[in-house]
Design an enzyme around this catalytic site. Structure first.
Site, mmCIF file in Angstrom:
data_model
loop_
_atom_site.group_PDB
_atom_site.id
_atom_site.type_symbol
_atom_site.label_atom_id
_atom_site.label_comp_id
_atom_site.label_asym_id
_atom_site.label_seq_id
_atom_site.Cartn_x
_atom_site.Cartn_y
_atom_site.Cartn_z
ATOM 1 N N HIS A 114 21.333 0.559 44.165
ATOM 2 C CA HIS A 114 22.313 -0.293 44.825
ATOM 3 C C HIS A 114 23.460 -0.669 43.897
ATOM 4 O O HIS A 114 23.333 -0.661 42.671
ATOM 5 C CB HIS A 114 21.645 -1.572 45.347
ATOM 6 C CG HIS A 114 21.077 -2.428 44.243
ATOM 7 N ND1 HIS A 114 21.852 -3.291 43.497
ATOM 8 C CD2 HIS A 114 19.819 -2.543 43.772
ATOM 9 C CE1 HIS A 114 21.097 -3.903 42.607
ATOM 10 N NE2 HIS A 114 19.852 -3.464 42.743
ATOM 11 N N GLU B 267 12.210 -3.208 45.549
ATOM 12 C CA GLU B 267 12.105 -3.499 44.127
ATOM 13 C C GLU B 267 10.781 -4.206 43.841
ATOM 14 O O GLU B 267 10.049 -4.595 44.761
ATOM 15 C CB GLU B 267 13.312 -4.344 43.688
ATOM 16 C CG GLU B 267 13.410 -4.612 42.197
ATOM 17 C CD GLU B 267 13.440 -3.346 41.335
ATOM 18 O OE1 GLU B 267 12.460 -2.581 41.400
ATOM 19 O OE2 GLU B 267 14.393 -3.162 40.576
#
Length: 281
Positions: free
Chosen positions: A40, A148
């Site tokens: 990201h 994550e």
């Protein structure tokens, strides 16, 4: 058939991953899955680097969205993707169901106006939303397994699926089983070994899908731990592939389904990315 044992034959180059595979290895991509791995763009939580580990425990960083720099990084990568017509080649985009990864996935790979919102959850500004809406891109689905590292840090705790569906009505969330985040714990953090094991489970699931060319928009620790686990029994020519991703960096690999061999074309990590050493996630 287990298609993810040791990766026996590895070749690498620092070629731009958005270019077509080198002609000398093109024949080897027959029967491969081509994966475009993307971390990201910079999130607001990445901006607290250097302020100590306690800074990442702030509730203000809950499900951190992109920073101003992050939006600029998305626009830059989107331009590269458009120039290479990569969205016409990719069959599917898989994104971690976190705000920063969903924003990055939509911003880079786009999918029409209905997908290209969610860029300002506080309602202050619509940062480049209309511009991103012009991209005619592949379908985007959200998958929990490529999130994550779970636990402890509020930036890694997701919103309800209903909230995401409101922000990103064009993204498919059907594969996520729980409306609320039952995986994140305030007092327990997932170990690196557990992240790697989850990454391998995710890749094995990926190999059951029919799509050949897939973009995966995920996170720094998840991508690095997964690749390191894959490379554990291979030679050192995979070191570039296993290094830490910069924000909004893309690396492309072609993995042969039959024998597990991998051809990697990692993107050149920019100097400013490696010097910044942004926070995890």
């Amino acid at each position: 058939m287990d298609v993810l044992p040791a990766l026996l034959r590895v070749t690498s180059s620092m070629a731009n991953p958005l270019c077509d595979m080198d002609p000398t290895t093109a024949h080897s991509t027959q029967g491969c899955k081509i994966l475009h791995l993307v971390r990201h763009a910079q999130g607001v939580h990445n901006t607290v680097v250097g302020k100590g580990p306690e800074a990442l425990l702030s509730q203000e960083l809950f499900d951190a969205q992109l920073s101003d720099l992050g939006f600029k990084q998305v626009e830059k990568l989107r331009t590269e993707v458009e120039e290479r017509e990569l969205t016409k080649k990719i069959d599917l985009v898989i994104a971690s169901p976190m705000l920063r990864t969903l924003q990055t996935a939509v911003g880079v790979f786009g999918g029409g106006g209905s997908q290209a919102n969610g860029f300002d959850v506080d309602g202050e500004t619509a940062v480049n939303g209309d511009k991103f809406a012009k991209i005619d891109g592949p379908p985007i689905i959200a998958v929990e397994h490529c999130r994550e590292r779970w636990g402890l840090e509020p930036c890694n705790r997701r919103r309800s699926i209903h909230e995401y569906q409101t922000l990103f009505p064009g993204i498919d969330f059907q594969l996520i089983e729980s409306e609320d985040d039952i995986l994140w714990k305030a007092d327990v953090r997932e170990s690196y070994e557990e992240v790697a094991a989850r990454g391998i489970k995710f890749l094995k699931w990926l190999w059951t899908r029919q799509e050949k060319e897939i973009a995966i928009v995920s996170h720094g620790i998840f991508l690095q731990q997964t690749l390191q686990k894959l490379a554990k029994e291979t030679n050192q020519s995979m070191e570039n592939l296993c290094s830490r991703f910069g924000n909004c960096e893309i690396r492309t690999v072609a993995i042969n389904i039959a024998d597990g061999s991998i051809f990697c074309h990692p993107h050149d990590v920019r100097k400013e990315d490696t010097q910044r050493k942004e926070a995890s996630n």
